[in-house]
Design an enzyme around this catalytic site. Sequence first.
Site, short mmCIF file in Angstrom:
data_model
loop_
_atom_site.label_atom_id
_atom_site.label_comp_id
_atom_site.label_asym_id
_atom_site.label_seq_id
_atom_site.Cartn_x
_atom_site.Cartn_y
_atom_site.Cartn_z
N HIS A 78 0.84 -1.19 0.00
CA HIS A 78 0.00 0.00 0.00
C HIS A 78 0.88 1.24 0.00
O HIS A 78 2.10 1.17 0.18
CB HIS A 78 -0.97 0.00 1.18
CG HIS A 78 -0.30 0.04 2.54
ND1 HIS A 78 0.50 -0.97 3.02
CD2 HIS A 78 -0.32 1.00 3.52
CE1 HIS A 78 0.92 -0.66 4.23
NE2 HIS A 78 0.45 0.54 4.55
N HIS A 111 1.50 3.80 1.97
CA HIS A 111 1.96 4.51 3.14
C HIS A 111 3.49 4.48 3.10
O HIS A 111 4.10 3.48 2.72
CB HIS A 111 1.44 3.85 4.43
CG HIS A 111 0.05 4.27 4.78
ND1 HIS A 111 -0.74 3.58 5.68
CD2 HIS A 111 -0.71 5.32 4.35
CE1 HIS A 111 -1.91 4.19 5.79
NE2 HIS A 111 -1.92 5.25 5.00
N ASP A 170 6.06 4.13 4.97
CA ASP A 170 6.93 3.12 5.56
C ASP A 170 6.89 1.80 4.80
O ASP A 170 7.54 0.83 5.20
CB ASP A 170 6.59 2.90 7.04
CG ASP A 170 5.14 2.54 7.29
OD1 ASP A 170 4.28 2.90 6.47
OD2 ASP A 170 4.86 1.88 8.32
N HIS A 229 6.05 -5.59 11.98
CA HIS A 229 5.43 -4.26 11.95
C HIS A 229 5.15 -3.76 13.37
O HIS A 229 4.08 -3.25 13.68
CB HIS A 229 4.14 -4.27 11.14
CG HIS A 229 3.73 -2.91 10.65
ND1 HIS A 229 2.84 -2.12 11.33
CD2 HIS A 229 4.11 -2.19 9.57
CE1 HIS A 229 2.66 -0.98 10.68
NE2 HIS A 229 3.44 -1.00 9.61
#
Length: 302
Positions: free
Chosen positions: A60, A62, A64, A268
């Site tokens: 995705h 984002h 990071d 994560h």
Amino acid sequence: MKLTILGCYAATPRTITNPTSQVLEMNGHMFLIDAGEGTQVQLRRRKLKFQRINHIFISHLHGDHFYGLIGLISTFMLLNRQADLHVYGPKGIKEVILLQLRLSNSFTSYKLYFHELTSKESEIVFEDDKVIVRTIPLDHRVYTNGYLFETKHGERRLRIGAIEDLGIDRCYYQKIKRGGNVTLDDGTVIENKDITYDPEPTERYAFCSDTYYSEAIIPIIKDVNVLYHESTFLDSEEHNTQRTKHCTAKQAAKIAKLANVGTLVLGHYSTRYNDITLFKKEAETVFSGTILNADDGAIFNF
């Protein structure tokens, strides 16, 4: 199947932690999964031959999970890469990368292909004669997919002793490996199952990051050998999961248990925690199977 964790922490990089990125080596392929900031530095630090990477899968948009992508693409250019590079990710990944290349007056010496994803259903995004890759739709704040990597069944394995006893000529070996029967000179039909062993079992690896707790993914990842599942929070912070669309270690373990996976790899982690062994301890209260606690630089051979 070999998994190298380049980074497995959430949000921002620190001097001792890196955001999400990992390399999966499977059936001759070297797949890069997500490319958080610093990915190419980690690739060099782990002495990985990253010119072998031909397929990059971004979950995705984002930062990071993809801020390291443009740097890697640019480095490939400086290294005079010639092989095609395929990038799989949400719609918008092409626009953001090409904008950076255009504004920096850069170009690639190799062909760069973008495979933009929009479907909210699981779909095949890559397939060759060795590996097939499907998306795993996830529930996050933006459009997000995990990825399921699966080796294909190989050829059947020869029972050399039985074949030689029957006097079968070597010219039939490829036919036998592909599942064919053999007819002897006297007309006797030799069944394939009597002169072969089953192929090596397939291997399956599921990557799930980032996501809110969702049992909808269980049919897709059922019985996988290895599941990497995000575990941003410890149980004491579960109240943050709905707002942020993330999971706790216990929730990741519950998914692993319900899906009957072989091995769970956690990752994560929120950088608010200094001791990631706590994630393993909490997960083990739910999932009694093998729990591997991923950390930056960890290498797993499955």
